[in-house]
Design an enzyme around this catalytic site. Structure first.
Site, mmCIF file in Angstrom:
data_model
loop_
_atom_site.group_PDB
_atom_site.id
_atom_site.type_symbol
_atom_site.label_atom_id
_atom_site.label_comp_id
_atom_site.label_asym_id
_atom_site.label_seq_id
_atom_site.Cartn_x
_atom_site.Cartn_y
_atom_site.Cartn_z
ATOM 1 N N PHE A 114 -0.015 -5.259 -4.402
ATOM 2 C CA PHE A 114 -0.325 -6.241 -5.431
ATOM 3 C C PHE A 114 -0.180 -5.580 -6.798
ATOM 4 O O PHE A 114 -0.652 -4.460 -7.008
ATOM 5 C CB PHE A 114 -1.741 -6.788 -5.246
ATOM 6 C CG PHE A 114 -2.010 -7.997 -6.090
ATOM 7 C CD1 PHE A 114 -1.367 -9.187 -5.811
ATOM 8 C CD2 PHE A 114 -2.876 -7.937 -7.159
ATOM 9 C CE1 PHE A 114 -1.593 -10.313 -6.594
ATOM 10 C CE2 PHE A 114 -3.113 -9.057 -7.945
ATOM 11 C CZ PHE A 114 -2.467 -10.248 -7.667
ATOM 12 N N ASP A 162 -6.157 -1.381 0.349
ATOM 13 C CA ASP A 162 -6.594 -2.636 -0.239
ATOM 14 C C ASP A 162 -6.592 -3.687 0.870
ATOM 15 O O ASP A 162 -5.557 -3.972 1.474
ATOM 16 C CB ASP A 162 -5.639 -3.039 -1.374
ATOM 17 C CG ASP A 162 -6.094 -4.290 -2.119
ATOM 18 O OD1 ASP A 162 -6.837 -5.101 -1.529
ATOM 19 O OD2 ASP A 162 -5.690 -4.462 -3.284
ATOM 20 N N TYR A 175 -13.309 -13.556 -2.344
ATOM 21 C CA TYR A 175 -13.103 -14.969 -2.654
ATOM 22 C C TYR A 175 -11.972 -15.578 -1.838
ATOM 23 O O TYR A 175 -11.770 -16.797 -1.885
ATOM 24 C CB TYR A 175 -12.820 -15.170 -4.157
ATOM 25 C CG TYR A 175 -11.702 -14.322 -4.722
ATOM 26 C CD1 TYR A 175 -10.372 -14.700 -4.570
ATOM 27 C CD2 TYR A 175 -11.968 -13.158 -5.423
ATOM 28 C CE1 TYR A 175 -9.346 -13.936 -5.099
ATOM 29 C CE2 TYR A 175 -10.967 -12.374 -5.950
ATOM 30 C CZ TYR A 175 -9.650 -12.767 -5.791
ATOM 31 O OH TYR A 175 -8.631 -11.995 -6.300
ATOM 32 N N LYS A 176 -11.249 -14.767 -1.076
ATOM 33 C CA LYS A 176 -10.161 -15.312 -0.258
ATOM 34 C C LYS A 176 -10.710 -15.750 1.095
ATOM 35 O O LYS A 176 -11.472 -16.697 1.183
ATOM 36 C CB LYS A 176 -9.056 -14.268 -0.116
ATOM 37 C CG LYS A 176 -8.406 -13.835 -1.429
ATOM 38 C CD LYS A 176 -7.300 -12.823 -1.190
ATOM 39 C CE LYS A 176 -6.768 -12.209 -2.472
ATOM 40 N NZ LYS A 176 -6.048 -13.174 -3.320
ATOM 41 N N ARG A 202 3.806 -20.097 -0.078
ATOM 42 C CA ARG A 202 2.875 -19.314 0.736
ATOM 43 C C ARG A 202 1.759 -20.207 1.275
ATOM 44 O O ARG A 202 1.190 -21.014 0.544
ATOM 45 C CB ARG A 202 2.289 -18.174 -0.107
ATOM 46 C CG ARG A 202 1.457 -17.187 0.670
ATOM 47 C CD ARG A 202 0.977 -16.066 -0.225
ATOM 48 N NE ARG A 202 -0.053 -16.516 -1.160
ATOM 49 C CZ ARG A 202 -0.832 -15.694 -1.874
ATOM 50 N NH1 ARG A 202 -0.669 -14.395 -1.766
ATOM 51 N NH2 ARG A 202 -1.741 -16.170 -2.692
#
Length: 397
Positions: free
Chosen positions: A113, A184, A209-210, A356
């Protein structure tokens, strides 16, 4: 997917929406609204500052850390919650580099990322001393490892394609060459089986939060392996990472364990919502979640490819080589995703051309997948995306 009927009932899902974006923001756990109201009214409202002691606010980061630790294979007492993911990346990378003072190379890959790479670049500018960030293609990481490398820093599941690194194999190879690892888990925690202790990982970070459904801006977490917990030096020497914060010592002394990775004041309200979400995770086993995800994502791929020949698979075809999201290339991907959202299927877009979709069995089932495929096919094949307003980029894609 009847085994997840109970968890599905625990989420608020808007009527008529098939939510395939849990890889960017999980939906609202129904209990979070009541939990936050209780914290605000009964704790903040009635206890005021005494809530730090009476309501246990100060202990939240470690307590919640252990609950997340169960989902990522961490040893008890070695996960701490708080701050943002970028802050935790910085902390982990800085600590790992200091443990390898004679080396100057950080190895990462082009699937990482961007924020992780930005953090590395910023840290290198701060440190000086000839540090170097090497970025190679994901499939070239193993051959790029050498005795020059101080830290291997990777996102386990690629945020765009869902390609999944072999954590155990790469960690073993890196450590054999004397390097440390920083993983990560932003697209891993709550998505795939993770075994940090079994893989021998040195450091790991992730957001909540995912897939963990902690809410917008929910706090991040950091893992430090037992062998490093008392040695890792926190570059961000925050007050709450001090050995005795309320001694108000003008000189920093790190806490003797993972608590040294605390930085700022715990986000009590955000952690209240996260705790409500973790109550749902206490109902399931990650092996069952991962198996269900693979089944659903395979069905999704097969359905989309049969119905939408214009979309080209960007994710690994083999289920064991990808995380819990599926991506497709499409030249008009942004506009097509806006049209999908308008038709009730919410996914997201990643430049330059990736549509996605997050696959989360906690609240999705086979019927959702089948209906989503039908809608996506209609959007693409009937060119519903071909409208000027769908091509106008919003601030968040």
């Amino acid at each position: 997917m009847s085994g997840f009927a109970d968890t599905r009932a625990r989420f608020h899902l808007p009527e008529g929406v098939i939510y395939l974006d849990g890889n960017s923001l999980g939906p609202l756990p129904r209990a979070a609204t009541e939990r936050m109201a209780r914290v605000m009214q009964d704790e903040w409202g009635e206890m005021l500052i005494t809530g730090w002691n009476k309501a246990g606010w100060m202990a939240q980061p470690g307590r919640i850390g252990d609950r997340i630790g169960r989902l990522i294979g961490a040893e008890p007492g070695h996960v701490m919650v708080g701050d943002t993911l970028s802050v935790k990346v910085y902390q982990a990378l800085a600590a790992a580099l200091e443990l390898r003072p004679d080396r100057r190379v950080i190895l990462s890959d082009s699937g990482n990322f961007p924020s992780d790479l930005y953090m590395a670049e910023g840290l290198i500018r701060t440190l000086g001393q000839g540090y170097e960030l090497r970025v190679v293609a994901p499939e070239k990481v193993a051959e790029a490892l050498s005795e020059e490398v101080a830290v291997l820093m990777l996102t386990e599941v690629d945020y765009r394609t869902a390609r999944q690194h072999d954590m155990a194999a790469l960690t073993a190879q890196a450590q054999e060459l004397g390097a440390l690892t920083v993983w990560d888990l932003a697209h891993s925690a709550g998505a795939v089986e993770v075994d940090l202790a079994g893989a021998g990982a040195d450091f790991a970070v992730g957001c909540t939060y995912k897939y963990l459904n902690g809410g917008p801006g929910a706090p991040a977490f950091i893992y430090v392996a037992p062998e490093h917990a008392a040695k890792a030096s926190p570059a961000l020497s925050g007050w709450l990472g001090h050995e005795a914060p309320f001694d108000f010592d003008p000189t920093y002394r790190p806490a003797p364990d993972i608590a040294r990775m605390r930085v700022g004041t715990p986000p009590v309200l955000g952690m209240a919502a996260l705790e409500a979400a973790l109550d749902v995770w206490d109902m399931v086993d990650m092996r069952e979640v991962a198996a269900a995800s693979r089944k659903l994502s395979t069905a999704f791929i097969e359905g989309v490819e049969a119905a939408c020949p214009a979309l080209r698979l960007a994710s690994p075809r083999r289920a064991t080589e990808r995380g819990s999201h599926v991506s497709f290339h499409f030249a008009h991907g942004y506009a097509a995703m806006q049209a999908c959202i308008a038709e009730g299927v919410i996914g997201d877009f990643r430049a330059p051309d990736i549509m996605r979709f997050g696959i989360t069995p906690l609240y999705l089932d086979e019927d959702d997948i089948e209906r989503a495929v039908e809608i996506i096919a209609r959007v693409v094949n009937d060119r519903l995306w071909d409208r000027p307003d769908y091509a106008t980029r919003a601030a968040v894609t």
